[in-house]
Design an enzyme around this catalytic site. Sequence first.
Site, PDB file in Angstrom:
ATOM      1  N   ALA A  78      -1.073   4.507   2.538  1.00 31.70           N
ATOM      2  CA  ALA A  78      -2.478   4.093   2.574  1.00 31.70           C
ATOM      3  C   ALA A  78      -3.201   4.775   1.426  1.00 31.70           C
ATOM      4  CB  ALA A  78      -3.101   4.474   3.904  1.00 31.70           C
ATOM      5  N   LYS A  79      -4.453   4.351   1.203  1.00 28.53           N
ATOM      6  CA  LYS A  79      -5.228   4.894   0.089  1.00 28.53           C
ATOM      7  C   LYS A  79      -5.325   6.415   0.155  1.00 28.53           C
ATOM      8  CE  LYS A  79      -6.780   1.604  -2.620  1.00 28.53           C
ATOM      9  NZ  LYS A  79      -7.530   0.525  -2.018  1.00 28.53           N
TER      10      LYS A  79
END
Length: 276
Positions: free
Chosen positions: A249-250
Amino acid sequence: MTRVVTRFAPSPTGPLHLGHAYSALTAFERASPGHFLLRIEDIDRDRCRPVWETAIFDDLAWLGISWPQPVMRQSERAFAYAAALDRLATLGLTYACRCTRADIRAALSAPQEGVAGPDGPVYPGTCRGRNLAPEGAAIRLDMGRAMALTGPLAFTDSGPEHPGRHIRDTRHMVKTIGDVVLARRGWGTSYHLAVVVDDAAQGVTEVTRGADLFDATPIHVLLQRLLNLPTPAYHHHRLIRDDQGKRLAKRDDARALAKYRAEGATPQDIRRMVGL
Ligand code: GLU
């Protein structure tokens, strides 16, 4: 061979990581020369930052990816989303909703309810039929009515996890997806509406993206049908996972491309790391 127009559509909310590199390189390689498009998905004004947009351009160019200018930015497309919403409203398929997340959780407290759809719990329909004013409200799609208009939906996926032709009937759409949000409060659109309107506006013939978005695809195909837009082919690619098998994920800055670059990695090293 027919021309493949595809795209990479990141949100500038953080650094690109290995998963994005895989997605962008996959799309770039599947596109016909000169037909890989970049779209900046910046409808979430609170989380998107110009500095991350610049970082996206830098990282992609470093990977050897090129794209035509100008780049489409969702923040500049409010007029197109408003027109699509209007059309759906005219068809009698939308309603205003003032429920908060807490209201929805409370309404779903019965044990047999609360099926999780692509956007979280399936909305229990509290505001449907209430005729609330749309100002300052979210706008939802009446899934039952929408499916009554289109009948079953079909799309094809050429990705490794769900290859083949997929059909979705009314029961599936109502029970497992429900009345999705088309415009979030104060946004004028939602991810689903924007992606459908923009893929059509960019002439995308194949949507290349991660398998995590496979469950959202029937919503997009439905919106294409309702808005008289062509349904592209889909290629949902495998996901790049961390050592624990979790999707990146980011917030996984440890795997940010910028960090590998700073440590002296080459684009070829990145390709190897993602299995290309
Ligand atoms: N903007 C989405 C993301 O960053 C991708 C949307 C799409 O490819 O349809 O995950």
